[in-house]
Structures are given as C-alpha cells and as structure tokens.
Design an enzyme around this catalytic site. Structure first.
Site, mmCIF file in Angstrom:
data_model
loop_
_atom_site.group_PDB
_atom_site.id
_atom_site.type_symbol
_atom_site.label_atom_id
_atom_site.label_comp_id
_atom_site.label_asym_id
_atom_site.label_seq_id
_atom_site.Cartn_x
_atom_site.Cartn_y
_atom_site.Cartn_z
ATOM 1 C CG HIS A 26 5.157 -24.722 0.956
ATOM 2 N ND1 HIS A 26 5.911 -25.795 1.330
ATOM 3 C CD2 HIS A 26 5.563 -24.428 -0.307
ATOM 4 C CE1 HIS A 26 6.738 -26.152 0.362
ATOM 5 N NE2 HIS A 26 6.551 -25.315 -0.637
ATOM 6 C CG ASP A 118 5.464 -27.866 4.026
ATOM 7 O OD1 ASP A 118 5.924 -28.578 3.118
ATOM 8 O OD2 ASP A 118 5.263 -26.653 3.909
HETATM 9 C C1 UDX Z 1 6.890 -22.880 -5.226
HETATM 10 C C2 UDX Z 1 6.698 -24.200 -6.010
HETATM 11 O O1 UDX Z 1 7.188 -24.234 -7.248
HETATM 12 C C3 UDX Z 1 5.355 -24.766 -5.827
HETATM 13 O O2 UDX Z 1 4.997 -25.764 -6.715
HETATM 14 C C4 UDX Z 1 5.450 -25.255 -4.464
HETATM 15 O O3 UDX Z 1 4.546 -26.193 -4.130
HETATM 16 C C5 UDX Z 1 5.488 -24.011 -3.600
HETATM 17 O O4 UDX Z 1 6.693 -23.277 -3.874
HETATM 18 P P1 UDX Z 1 5.749 -20.412 -5.796
HETATM 19 O O5 UDX Z 1 6.860 -19.717 -6.446
HETATM 20 O O6 UDX Z 1 5.234 -19.842 -4.546
HETATM 21 O O7 UDX Z 1 5.954 -21.957 -5.549
HETATM 22 O O8 UDX Z 1 4.624 -20.537 -6.913
HETATM 23 P P2 UDX Z 1 3.162 -21.055 -6.843
HETATM 24 O O9 UDX Z 1 3.048 -22.407 -6.249
HETATM 25 O O10 UDX Z 1 2.639 -20.910 -8.209
HETATM 26 O O11 UDX Z 1 2.446 -20.038 -5.870
HETATM 27 C C6 UDX Z 1 2.434 -18.672 -6.081
HETATM 28 C C7 UDX Z 1 1.157 -18.107 -5.494
HETATM 29 O O12 UDX Z 1 1.316 -16.702 -5.415
HETATM 30 C C8 UDX Z 1 -0.068 -18.391 -6.322
HETATM 31 O O13 UDX Z 1 -1.128 -18.795 -5.493
HETATM 32 C C9 UDX Z 1 -0.393 -17.065 -6.966
HETATM 33 O O14 UDX Z 1 -1.769 -16.815 -7.141
HETATM 34 C C10 UDX Z 1 0.181 -16.074 -5.980
HETATM 35 N N1 UDX Z 1 0.615 -14.844 -6.653
HETATM 36 C C11 UDX Z 1 1.737 -14.827 -7.405
HETATM 37 C C12 UDX Z 1 -0.162 -13.717 -6.494
HETATM 38 O O15 UDX Z 1 -1.201 -13.750 -5.834
HETATM 39 N N2 UDX Z 1 0.254 -12.572 -7.115
HETATM 40 C C13 UDX Z 1 1.368 -12.502 -7.858
HETATM 41 O O16 UDX Z 1 1.665 -11.419 -8.359
HETATM 42 C C14 UDX Z 1 2.148 -13.668 -8.006
#
Ligand code: UDX
Length: 466
Positions: A26, A118
């Site tokens: 977020h 948010d």
């Molecule tokens: C959750 C939800 O599912 C998402 O849709 C919501 O809006 C926010 O909370 P999350 O588990 O954080 O999300 O997944 P995602 O939204 O995909 O964000 C993860 C972020 O972490 C991505 O930007 C990704 O690039 C980053 N990341 C993840 C890394 O930089 N390195 C990693 O090893 C894993």
C-alpha cells in the site's frame, strides 16, 4: 502540466495530504502517487504511522509527518491475519489521523486541496470528511476487486456470502467473470467480521469520498472502471501503472527486507526465458504442508527457478527452525530439497522483484496475484502461474487466467506437487505457455501506452477544482 492553475486563493501552492496503511503493497503505490503529484506542481504532505514508517531521506521533495498512533499487537503481529490487521489499524489510526490532519489545517484550510487516503482505511475517509477536507480513496488493488468490495452488502443479502461449498462454481451476477470461489475472502475468518469490514469500506466510500484513484489502466479494466463511476456517481481515475509513470531509473522503494541482488548475477548466467520466478508477496503465509508441496513440485518440474522464501511466510516456519529462531530467518526448506535441486534453484529471502521480472532469463512468474506483483508482471510481459492466498488476490487470479488469458492455475484450492510440476512445465515450455506469452506481450504494450496517458493530469485538474 503547463497551463494548470496550481495555486490556492492566497497564491500559495495547493497541498495534498496523503495517508497510507503501513503495508508494503500500500505504502509504495501511495509514495509513487505522492511523487507524481509533486512533479505536477502540488505540495505534498505524507501523514504516516510510526510503525513501518517511510524513510524521508528517500523522498526529499515530500514532507513527512508521523501521526503518533498507538497500535495493539494484533495490528503488527505476523501471526495476525490481514483482516485482524485492517480492523485494528482502522481503529487505532482514526483519532491519530484526525489530530494530525487537524493540526495541518491550522496552517490554512485553503492550502489543503484534499486528502488522498488508503482505500481500505474507512476511518481516515470519515475523519477527513468530518474536518471538511475532500477525501479521495486510493485503491491499491484492481478495479474489479474494488467492485467486489462495493457489492459486499448486496452479495450477503443475495446469499452468496458466507460462501457455500455447493455454490463455489456459480457465476456471480453483475460481477462476471467472477464465480463464487473468486470472491474476496479471508479463509478461516469469522464471516460477520469480514462482512462488517467490507461494509465499512463501502459505506465510507459512499458517504465521505469525492473520487477514487486506482492503480490500474483502461486497456485492462475499462468496463469495471465505467461501472464504478456509474455505481458511485463519482469520478474514478485510472492512474496506473504507477511504477511505469515514474519512468527510469526506478525509484528506490521502501522495502520489507534488503533485496538479495546476487540473484541477478545468477539469472545472468541463465538462457533467455528459462527461469521461473516464484514469490507470494509481502504478507501471504502458507502452511507447512503447502510449502513442502511447492518445493517438491518445483523440484519435480525440472525447471530452473528463483524462489523468494520470505521470513514469516510459512505458518509454523519459525517453530520449524527451532526455538529462538530470529524473526528475519527464512523458514527451513524440506530435508533433501537443496541436494535434489542443486544449482537449478536459487532461494532468496527478498528479491529486487521489478529487476527480476525485467530480466531476460525469466520465463514465467508464480505469483499470489497481489495487485502490485500482477501489474509488474503485466508491465514486463511475463506470463503467470497463479496461487491466490486471500482477499483481492482471488479476484485478480480469475482476471489473469480467464479475462486476460495470461496465467494458469497452479492447482485448484489445494497445492499438490504433481499438479505443480505439470503446471510449471506447461507455463514454461508448453503450448499454453506460448499463447499466454503472446497475450502478455500485448498487455505489456498497452501498459506502456497507458503510462503516457493523461489520467494523472485529469486527477490533478480534479484536485485543483476541489
Ligand atoms: C497485498 C494485496 O494482495 C495487494 O493486492 C494489495 O493491494 C496490497 O496487499 P502484497 O502481498 O504486498 O499485497 O503483494 P503485492 O501487491 O504483489 O506487493 C508486493 C510488492 O513487494 C511488489 O511490489 C513486489 O515487487 C515487492 N516484492 C515482493 C519485492 O520487491 N521483492 C520480493 O521478494 C517480493
């Protein structure tokens, strides 16, 4: 943005106040939006929790103000599920956010054009409204997932929620292509609590918000965006993909863990499109059984892989590592796994994901369908294997596989090693994978085109009109 009126009544720069819940997925889109608004001439103040606070040194152009909240353990504990965290954060941030915003207003109400809060923080939407500050809600999930939330109360009245086993494959009228099994849910959670959270968000949006900002783009969600505007009679600004709008080089992100950049050198030594990237994002947890099935499925596929095994990502993982295991310790891998996969598999605690997805060696992405990860994959033209874990991920997985045709399911509900190995081979080398790759390439082109679109300019004009 030349020609836009950027000043308030007193000739001062108009200011936008932003507030995000302190989750990685977020906070990063909110900070990107902050940088983009600042680049278009607006003053920006980021109100933030002290927990998981952003690092002001990374954003010298923005003003940062902590709200000094007091959080209960359940808002921050890795053992709390997402619903408990969201409820606790809303409750704990309400008064602190209101006080911080009120204090900014003492500097001059006309300077503050609006608050962008948010989209899951109904408490902040209400508090901004009470202080007479127009609020915009930033959705960090998809437009489709947001529509599912808005429909929450009606879904309950129509008997689709609580979800019933015998209805899982029924289409949900008005939310197609979603089936009952694709609706937003948090497994194992009291349905009343979940429904009440969804109703609070939907209610606050309807009562207190002047517009919606969504990190998506028209080419993939035009119909959903039009329906949101119609249903709410509010403008919805599809300003995404936010990370593409910021251009190159990518800004340094707030990060949960230090990215292991060694994996990029490991990828350099691999042929194009030969490696599967595996990551379930920043919050999801799987149980030990599912984790072992993932591991042995990867081993059995014969495909090279880069796997993010995040500390805390396996329920009971710390216990498995022995008493006293450090909180930043990754869960232990199954016995014999590393010997089995040898150099074919690279395991890291946290990857520089955007660089990984942009790497030529990556052939597909096994993802939980968090919205940031999904957008990042689309923007690099990388097809997906989907394993949604909770909430909006269910909705996004359905769109990835059935609406956009750029993903395959890893398994149905249960992750099983034989199905995993088969799905991985299909995505990397099968006919289904090749077709997905073509479609993913088309979406990538559309995402690049969206990044030059005028949605952000429209948002700035709207903000200045408030
Ligand atoms: C959750 C939800 O599912 C998402 O849709 C919501 O809006 C926010 O909370 P999350 O588990 O954080 O999300 O997944 P995602 O939204 O995909 O964000 C993860 C972020 O972490 C991505 O930007 C990704 O690039 C980053 N990341 C993840 C890394 O930089 N390195 C990693 O090893 C894993």
């Amino acid at each position: 943005m030349a020609g836009l009126e950027q000043h308030g009544d007193g000739g001062h720069r108009r200011r936008v106040v932003l507030f995000s819940l302190p989750f990685h997925g977020h906070l990063n889109p909110m900070l990107k939006l902050a940088a983009l608004l600042h680049a278009r001439g607006l003053g920006v103040t980021v109100l933030h929790t002290c927990f998981n606070a952003p690092d002001p040194a990374r954003h010298p152009e923005l003003a940062f103000v902590p709200i000094h909240e007091t959080l209960p353990d359940e808002a921050t504990s890795p053992d709390s599920d997402i619903l408990r965290k969201l409820l606790a954060l809303n409750a704990a941030c309400e008064a602190a956010f209101r006080a911080a915003l009120a204090s900014l207003l003492r500097g001059g109400r006309r300077d503050v054009a609006c608050a962008v809060v948010d989209g899951q923080c109904y408490a902040a939407m209400g508090a901004a409204g009470e202080l007479g500050v127009p609020a915009l809600a930033l959705r960090t999930d998809s437009a489709a997932a947001f529509r599912n939330m808005l429909a929450g109360p009606q879904l309950r009245d129509a008997g689709y929620v609580p979800i019933k086993e015998e209805q899982l494959d029924e289409p949900v009228p008005g939310l197609e292509p979603l089936r009952v099994r694709d609706l937003i849910r948090v497994d194992g959670r009291d349905t009343d609590e979940h429904c009440s959270f969804v109703a609070s968000v939907a209610g606050a949006v309807r009562a207190s918000v002047s517009g919606i900002v969504i990190n998506t783009f028209e080419a993939i969600e035009a119909a959903e965006l039009a329906k949101i505007q119609r249903e709410l009679s509010l403008p919805a600004f599809a300003v995404g993909p936010l990370h593409l709008l910021l251009g190159q080089p990518p800004p340094v992100e707030q990060s949960l863990h230090e990215p292991d950049r060694g994996c990029l050198a490991w990828l350099d030594a691999r042929p194009p499109r030969s490696v599967l990237y595996v990551s379930l994002g920043s919050l999801a947890r799987v149980d030990r059984g599912a984790f072992e099935e993932m591991a042995w499925g990867l081993a059995g596929s014969g495909v090279p892989f880069l796997w993010v095994v995040r500390p805390g990502s396996v329920a009971g993982g710390a216990a498995g590592a022995g008493a006293g295991a450090a909180a930043d310790e990754a869960p232990p891998l199954p016995d014999g796994f590393e010997e089995e996969v040898r150099d074919r598999g690279k395991i890291v605690k946290w990857a520089p994901q955007r660089e990984v997805l942009a790497h030529a060696a990556i052939g597909a992405f096994w993802t939980h369908c968090g919205w940031n990860s999904t957008l990042e994959s689309i923007c690099e033209g990388v097809p997906m294997l989907v394993q949604p874990c909770f909430a909006d991920q269910m909705v996004t997985a359905r769109y990835v596989t059935h609406e956009w045709g750029v993903g395959l399911e890893v398994g149905e509900e249960v992750v099983e090693r034989g199905m995993v190995a088969k799905a991985v081979r299909e995505a990397m080398a099968g006919g289904g994978g090749a077709r997905m790759r073509e479609r993913a390439h088309r979406l990538q082109m559309q995402a690049s085109a969206a990044a030059t679109s005028s949605a952000m300019d429209g948002l700035v004009r709207f903000i200045l009109s408030l």
